[in-house]
Design an enzyme around this catalytic site. Sequence first.
Site, PDB file in Angstrom:
ATOM      1  N   GLU A 138     -49.910  33.167 -78.545  1.00 31.80           N
ATOM      2  CA  GLU A 138     -49.400  34.537 -78.446  1.00 31.80           C
ATOM      3  C   GLU A 138     -48.871  34.982 -79.801  1.00 31.80           C
ATOM      4  O   GLU A 138     -48.159  34.241 -80.468  1.00 31.80           O
ATOM      5  CB  GLU A 138     -48.280  34.583 -77.396  1.00 31.80           C
ATOM      6  CG  GLU A 138     -47.701  35.948 -77.191  1.00 31.80           C
ATOM      7  CD  GLU A 138     -48.781  37.013 -76.970  1.00 31.80           C
ATOM      8  OE1 GLU A 138     -49.564  36.874 -76.026  1.00 31.80           O
ATOM      9  OE2 GLU A 138     -48.843  37.974 -77.764  1.00 31.80           O
ATOM     10  N   PHE A 139     -49.219  36.226 -80.188  1.00 32.34           N
ATOM     11  CA  PHE A 139     -48.807  36.738 -81.501  1.00 32.34           C
ATOM     12  C   PHE A 139     -47.806  37.885 -81.399  1.00 32.34           C
ATOM     13  O   PHE A 139     -47.532  38.544 -82.392  1.00 32.34           O
ATOM     14  CB  PHE A 139     -50.039  37.202 -82.294  1.00 32.34           C
ATOM     15  CG  PHE A 139     -50.984  36.080 -82.638  1.00 32.34           C
ATOM     16  CD1 PHE A 139     -50.752  35.262 -83.727  1.00 32.34           C
ATOM     17  CD2 PHE A 139     -52.091  35.822 -81.847  1.00 32.34           C
ATOM     18  CE1 PHE A 139     -51.614  34.204 -84.038  1.00 32.34           C
ATOM     19  CE2 PHE A 139     -52.958  34.775 -82.143  1.00 32.34           C
ATOM     20  CZ  PHE A 139     -52.719  33.961 -83.248  1.00 32.34           C
ATOM     21  N   LEU A 140     -47.263  38.128 -80.192  1.00 31.20           N
ATOM     22  CA  LEU A 140     -46.368  39.282 -80.065  1.00 31.20           C
ATOM     23  C   LEU A 140     -45.113  39.119 -80.921  1.00 31.20           C
ATOM     24  O   LEU A 140     -44.715  37.998 -81.239  1.00 31.20           O
ATOM     25  CB  LEU A 140     -45.971  39.502 -78.603  1.00 31.20           C
ATOM     26  CG  LEU A 140     -45.163  38.414 -77.863  1.00 31.20           C
ATOM     27  CD1 LEU A 140     -43.692  38.422 -78.224  1.00 31.20           C
ATOM     28  CD2 LEU A 140     -45.320  38.606 -76.369  1.00 31.20           C
ATOM     29  N   GLU A 191     -41.059  40.002 -81.029  1.00 31.08           N
ATOM     30  CA  GLU A 191     -39.928  40.470 -80.228  1.00 31.08           C
ATOM     31  C   GLU A 191     -39.525  41.839 -80.746  1.00 31.08           C
ATOM     32  O   GLU A 191     -39.546  42.087 -81.947  1.00 31.08           O
ATOM     33  CB  GLU A 191     -38.750  39.494 -80.350  1.00 31.08           C
ATOM     34  CG  GLU A 191     -38.977  38.240 -79.548  1.00 31.08           C
ATOM     35  CD  GLU A 191     -37.882  37.203 -79.737  1.00 31.08           C
ATOM     36  OE1 GLU A 191     -36.769  37.564 -80.139  1.00 31.08           O
ATOM     37  OE2 GLU A 191     -38.165  36.017 -79.468  1.00 31.08           O
ATOM     38  N   LYS A 237     -52.234  29.804 -84.908  1.00 33.22           N
ATOM     39  CA  LYS A 237     -50.890  30.346 -84.672  1.00 33.22           C
ATOM     40  C   LYS A 237     -49.907  29.863 -85.752  1.00 33.22           C
ATOM     41  O   LYS A 237     -49.127  30.642 -86.304  1.00 33.22           O
ATOM     42  CB  LYS A 237     -50.423  29.925 -83.271  1.00 33.22           C
ATOM     43  CG  LYS A 237     -48.994  30.279 -82.943  1.00 33.22           C
ATOM     44  CD  LYS A 237     -48.779  31.771 -82.849  1.00 33.22           C
ATOM     45  CE  LYS A 237     -47.287  32.085 -82.835  1.00 33.22           C
ATOM     46  NZ  LYS A 237     -46.984  33.485 -82.719  1.00 33.22           N
ATOM     47  N   TYR A 266     -40.290  42.213 -97.758  1.00 35.65           N
ATOM     48  CA  TYR A 266     -38.921  42.741 -97.896  1.00 35.65           C
ATOM     49  C   TYR A 266     -37.967  41.590 -98.180  1.00 35.65           C
ATOM     50  O   TYR A 266     -37.892  40.642 -97.398  1.00 35.65           O
ATOM     51  CB  TYR A 266     -38.490  43.471 -96.622  1.00 35.65           C
ATOM     52  CG  TYR A 266     -39.167  44.805 -96.478  1.00 35.65           C
ATOM     53  CD1 TYR A 266     -38.562  45.966 -96.953  1.00 35.65           C
ATOM     54  CD2 TYR A 266     -40.433  44.903 -95.903  1.00 35.65           C
ATOM     55  CE1 TYR A 266     -39.200  47.191 -96.853  1.00 35.65           C
ATOM     56  CE2 TYR A 266     -41.081  46.131 -95.805  1.00 35.65           C
ATOM     57  CZ  TYR A 266     -40.452  47.261 -96.279  1.00 35.65           C
ATOM     58  OH  TYR A 266     -41.088  48.476 -96.188  1.00 35.65           O
ATOM     59  N   GLY A 304     -34.340  39.718 -98.308  1.00 38.30           N
ATOM     60  CA  GLY A 304     -33.227  39.815 -97.372  1.00 38.30           C
ATOM     61  C   GLY A 304     -32.387  38.560 -97.382  1.00 38.30           C
ATOM     62  O   GLY A 304     -32.386  37.796 -98.357  1.00 38.30           O
ATOM     63  N   CYS A 311     -39.279  31.637 -83.850  1.00 40.32           N
ATOM     64  CA  CYS A 311     -40.650  31.255 -84.239  1.00 40.32           C
ATOM     65  C   CYS A 311     -40.788  30.754 -85.670  1.00 40.32           C
ATOM     66  O   CYS A 311     -41.153  29.595 -85.877  1.00 40.32           O
ATOM     67  CB  CYS A 311     -41.591  32.420 -83.991  1.00 40.32           C
ATOM     68  SG  CYS A 311     -41.757  32.770 -82.235  1.00 40.32           S
TER      69      CYS A 311
HETATM   70  N1  NAD Z   1     -40.387  34.577 -78.621  1.00 37.17           N
HETATM   71  C1  NAD Z   1     -41.407  34.992 -79.354  1.00 37.17           C
HETATM   72  O1  NAD Z   1     -41.363  36.011 -80.043  1.00 37.17           O
HETATM   73  C2  NAD Z   1     -42.692  34.216 -79.356  1.00 37.17           C
HETATM   74  C3  NAD Z   1     -43.849  34.813 -79.869  1.00 37.17           C
HETATM   75  C4  NAD Z   1     -45.037  34.090 -79.844  1.00 37.17           C
HETATM   76  C5  NAD Z   1     -45.057  32.795 -79.349  1.00 37.17           C
HETATM   77  N2  NAD Z   1     -43.903  32.227 -78.878  1.00 37.17           N
HETATM   78  C6  NAD Z   1     -43.991  30.880 -78.329  1.00 37.17           C
HETATM   79  O2  NAD Z   1     -44.067  30.974 -76.919  1.00 37.17           O
HETATM   80  C7  NAD Z   1     -43.343  29.883 -76.303  1.00 37.17           C
HETATM   81  C8  NAD Z   1     -42.265  30.428 -75.370  1.00 37.17           C
HETATM   82  O3  NAD Z   1     -41.329  31.114 -76.165  1.00 37.17           O
HETATM   83  P1  NAD Z   1     -40.188  32.047 -75.516  1.00 37.17           P
HETATM   84  O4  NAD Z   1     -39.484  32.688 -76.648  1.00 37.17           O
HETATM   85  O5  NAD Z   1     -40.799  32.879 -74.442  1.00 37.17           O
HETATM   86  O6  NAD Z   1     -39.275  30.907 -74.851  1.00 37.17           O
HETATM   87  P2  NAD Z   1     -37.981  31.099 -73.925  1.00 37.17           P
HETATM   88  O7  NAD Z   1     -37.077  29.999 -74.273  1.00 37.17           O
HETATM   89  O8  NAD Z   1     -37.510  32.508 -74.002  1.00 37.17           O
HETATM   90  O9  NAD Z   1     -38.552  30.876 -72.444  1.00 37.17           O
HETATM   91  C9  NAD Z   1     -39.054  29.669 -71.981  1.00 37.17           C
HETATM   92  C10 NAD Z   1     -38.841  29.612 -70.477  1.00 37.17           C
HETATM   93  O10 NAD Z   1     -39.540  28.486 -69.961  1.00 37.17           O
HETATM   94  C11 NAD Z   1     -38.782  27.993 -68.843  1.00 37.17           C
HETATM   95  N3  NAD Z   1     -39.248  26.644 -68.482  1.00 37.17           N
HETATM   96  C12 NAD Z   1     -38.939  25.449 -69.069  1.00 37.17           C
HETATM   97  N4  NAD Z   1     -39.564  24.448 -68.425  1.00 37.17           N
HETATM   98  C13 NAD Z   1     -40.312  25.010 -67.437  1.00 37.17           C
HETATM   99  C14 NAD Z   1     -41.194  24.494 -66.446  1.00 37.17           C
HETATM  100  N5  NAD Z   1     -41.441  23.201 -66.368  1.00 37.17           N
HETATM  101  N6  NAD Z   1     -41.781  25.359 -65.589  1.00 37.17           N
HETATM  102  C15 NAD Z   1     -41.523  26.679 -65.661  1.00 37.17           C
HETATM  103  N7  NAD Z   1     -40.708  27.225 -66.590  1.00 37.17           N
HETATM  104  C16 NAD Z   1     -40.110  26.409 -67.462  1.00 37.17           C
HETATM  105  C17 NAD Z   1     -37.361  28.086 -69.341  1.00 37.17           C
HETATM  106  O11 NAD Z   1     -36.424  28.021 -68.304  1.00 37.17           O
HETATM  107  C18 NAD Z   1     -37.383  29.443 -70.049  1.00 37.17           C
HETATM  108  O12 NAD Z   1     -37.021  30.484 -69.168  1.00 37.17           O
HETATM  109  C19 NAD Z   1     -42.835  29.033 -77.454  1.00 37.17           C
HETATM  110  O13 NAD Z   1     -43.757  28.019 -77.740  1.00 37.17           O
HETATM  111  C20 NAD Z   1     -42.777  30.019 -78.616  1.00 37.17           C
HETATM  112  O14 NAD Z   1     -42.900  29.383 -79.856  1.00 37.17           O
HETATM  113  C21 NAD Z   1     -42.738  32.924 -78.851  1.00 37.17           C
END
Ligand code: NAD
Length: 453
Positions: free
Chosen positions: A154-156, A158, A211, A258, A260, A267
């Site tokens: 995923e490339f979104l 926040e 990624k 930028y 900062g 990430c």
């Molecule tokens: N946050 C971002 O901007 C972003 C963007 C791209 C990719 N990612 C990647 O995506 C992944 C998730 O990131 P996030 O920020 O959404 O994480 P997060 O910590 O916000 O959410 C993860 C969720 O997974 C749940 N979880 C843990 N074990 C579980 C299981 N066995 N079954 C079901 N749920 C379970 C947790 O309770 C938590 O709610 C990571 O690998 C991250 O690097 C994040």
Amino acid sequence: MKVTVYGSGYVGLVTGSLLADVGNEVLCVDVDQTKVDNLKKGIIPIYEPGLDDVIKRNVEAERLGFTTDMDQAVAHSEMQFIAVGTPPDEDGSADMQYVAAVAKTIADRMTTRKLVVTKSTVPVGTGDMVESVLRDGLNSRGEKIDYVVLSNPEFLKEGAAIEDFMKPDRIVVGTDDDYAIEQMRELYAPFCRNRRDRLIFMSRKSSELTKYAANSLLATKISFMNELSNIADRLGADIEDVRVGIGSDPRIGYHFIYPGCGYGGSCFPKDVKALIQTAKSKDYKAELLEAVDNVNDRQKHVLFAKLMKHFDGNIENKTFAVWGLSFKPNTDDLREAPSRVLIESIIEAGGRVRAYDPVAMQEMRHFYPDEKRLELIGTAQDCCDGADALLINTEWREFRSPSWDTIKASMKQNLVIDGRNLYDPAQLRSQGIEYDCIGRPQPSQRKSDIKAA
Ligand SMILES: NC(=O)c1ccc[n+]([C@@H]2O[C@H](COP(=O)([O-])OP(=O)(O)OC[C@H]3O[C@@H](n4cnc5c(N)ncnc54)[C@H](O)[C@@H]3O)[C@@H](O)[C@H]2O)c1
């Protein structure tokens, strides 16, 4: 189509709700009972602009549901997305326990064919690991059921997650299985209507590495500019002029240059560290990435160093206003946020902090529940009352044009130290404010430049 998404954090909720929004039947799963109970009541655990509306309308349309019931989750669909966290281990490598746990959940319960899609950011080889968990689980039950493990990072971003998911620059899928390719084409068709080439297929390992490559390159651009800003600071050059000067070259571009007070979030820091560890596991020293990481750690201390310089190394019992806590605007995410390094340093040196952020204050209180020297204040203006300096960490839009006259009247000293270069130095100085920022000359430096010229 029917889809199950494991992990109801940033990525899982955005993925699940937007897949539902285009007509799929999506079940979002989490192990956190409180989170799921809240989601069922319409309480969204994260701040992401527009997400609450998307979730609400899809729950009402009965296309989106939430559960902790793993039997229901596995049975719901053929397409099983893994979007759980992959936080850093002690040595910086990605902790794969949550991904492995989901794989085992599926392996122990599946009775029909599954496409297991890894959306989490995972090290190269994770697809092989998930495959072996599925194989072992099925073998131990004496079952023979088809499955394909795909990578779909995923490339979104926040803060802009909905726009990014709905109009992606690209969707990367790692698989060589024809059926899986066809299913992913169908699932993502609504997001690629104007450009089919947005969907890029490649091998699973290449997809997993893509990624890390993307995040590491973006982090490299930021650390490069921060490195240059420190050099500019010492030379009396203006990094903002340099930024415009190089960004106008289309080979370089304006994005992510930028300067900062350091990058943060869930990430960049963890992904750069994880790629360093992956390289190390193959006996390769990723020197450039190590430098990117080190420069960033150092940059998070720059605002505090500037503050100490202004107060001749003693800030005991002084009070500082801090604007912006989240690692970037439009999110409440405080993971690896530079603000935390700054605030902890001030408190350790005997100072006090009055902090304000438009959305991240509640999250901040979770991090520092008992810290008496940290006060969270309701408005940016009130935050400055009696402050010896104002420090800026996050470039929230509401900080761009404050009422300096009112702020000056409430502060003890008119000192602003800006970690995001939000203001025109000459303009602030003309209003009687002592202004320090990142990589821009101080008035004394400018004068000596002019004399020398
Ligand atoms: N946050 C971002 O901007 C972003 C963007 C791209 C990719 N990612 C990647 O995506 C992944 C998730 O990131 P996030 O920020 O959404 O994480 P997060 O910590 O916000 O959410 C993860 C969720 O997974 C749940 N979880 C843990 N074990 C579980 C299981 N066995 N079954 C079901 N749920 C379970 C947790 O309770 C938590 O709610 C990571 O690998 C991250 O690097 C994040």
